[in-house]
Design a protein around this motif. Structure first.
Motif, PDB file in Angstrom:
ATOM      1  N   ASP A   3      -2.384  -6.518   1.023  1.00 49.24           N
ATOM      2  CA  ASP A   3      -2.718  -5.285   1.223  1.00 49.24           C
ATOM      3  C   ASP A   3      -4.070  -4.654   1.775  1.00 49.24           C
ATOM      4  OD1 ASP A   3      -1.039  -3.333  -0.565  1.00 49.24           O
ATOM      5  OD2 ASP A   3      -2.825  -2.416  -0.776  1.00 49.24           O
TER       6      ASP A   3
ATOM      7  N   GLU B  57      -5.484   1.980  -5.161  1.00 47.31           N
ATOM      8  CA  GLU B  57      -4.062   1.917  -5.491  1.00 47.31           C
ATOM      9  C   GLU B  57      -3.819   2.593  -6.789  1.00 47.31           C
ATOM     10  OE1 GLU B  57      -1.049  -1.223  -6.532  1.00 47.31           O
ATOM     11  OE2 GLU B  57      -0.607  -0.843  -4.295  1.00 47.31           O
TER      12      GLU B  57
ATOM     13  N   LYS C 224      -5.036  -1.927  -2.464  1.00 45.25           N
ATOM     14  CA  LYS C 224      -5.153  -2.798  -3.519  1.00 45.25           C
ATOM     15  C   LYS C 224      -6.066  -4.164  -3.328  1.00 45.25           C
ATOM     16  CE  LYS C 224      -2.018  -5.074  -6.969  1.00 45.25           C
ATOM     17  NZ  LYS C 224      -0.770  -5.594  -7.510  1.00 45.25           N
TER      18      LYS C 224
ATOM     19  N   MET D 112       0.694  -1.183   0.032  1.00 47.23           N
ATOM     20  CA  MET D 112       0.079   0.101  -0.156  1.00 47.23           C
ATOM     21  C   MET D 112       0.736   1.371   0.036  1.00 47.23           C
ATOM     22  SD  MET D 112      -1.280   0.507   3.882  1.00 47.23           S
ATOM     23  CE  MET D 112      -1.440   2.256   3.490  1.00 47.23           C
TER      24      MET D 112
END
Length: 218
Positions: free
Chosen positions: A98, A74, A92, A1
């Motif tokens: 993530d 993202e 994400k 991230m």
């Protein structure tokens, strides 16, 4: 991230740019909400337009807590990488690792006394699409921080008597996750969906019937 990296000098520049952009595209921005809202808080909002992100920034500098961090996709933050300088951080969605990291970072920010902003639908959907379906992240986060209120925000865009468009924004009353109807986290998230949808429907009716006397222009 990607983590936020706020820079005050850039926020000042972005404030001027955002103000010009909004004034050039909208005739009026209407706001109705409480003053002040508690901090920290989890702000959640429906997501139907590219403009939502800039309006988040505008609200931060006019009517809500200025220390608000916003969660973005993202790919969006990589494209507009400088948004991390105004408090944006990423997730994400295709990576479980993530997602866990983004939720942990969100929790850290809230524990530090900073508010966060989430679009819990996960993606942009037309503002007339019903029902509103929220992803599980907001419920997961709110259930772990029972003393942090959730503040529902709803955006409704329209064209009427002017060449430029208008947007009406309503901030609802703070609600605590444990007070929502239901026993399980899934049931409480569904109750939150209904609450956000009802508020959006009310803003829609206010706009259609031009009942904006209780709103202020920001």
């Amino acid at each position: 991230m990607i983590r936020a990296n706020r820079k005050r000098w850039f926020e000042a520049i972005m404030r001027q740019i955002t103000h010009r952009q909004l004034r050039s595209h909208f005739h009026t921005i209407y706001w109705k909400g409480e003053d002040p809202y508690p901090s920290p808080a989890i702000y959640i909002a429906n997501h139907s337009s590219w403009w939502d992100g800039l309006l988040y920034f505008h609200l931060r500098h006019t009517v809500i807590d200025r220390v608000v961090y916003i969660l973005m996709h993202e790919e969006g933050l990589k494209k507009f990488w400088y948004f991390q300088w105004i408090g944006a951080y990423s997730v994400k969605k295709t990576s479980r690792r993530d997602i866990v990291e983004a939720l942990s970072y969100s929790k850290q920010l809230l524990k530090e006394g900073k508010s966060i902003w989430i679009f819990p639908q996960g993606d942009e959907y037309h503002q007339e699409k019903r029902p509103l379906k929220l992803e599980t992240g907001v419920g997961h986060l709110a259930s772990q921080l029972p003393k942090v209120p959730i503040i529902p925000l709803t955006f409704y865009y329209s064209y009427g008597h002017h060449q430029k468009g208008e947007v009406a924004i309503q901030g609802g009353s703070p609600v605590y996750f444990h007070d929502l109807e239901g026993e399980t986290r899934k049931q409480k998230t569904e109750a939150l969906e209904r609450l956000l949808e009802q508020q959006l429907n009310q803003v829609r009716q206010d706009v259609i019937h031009e009942q904006v006397e209780d709103y202020i222009k920001i």
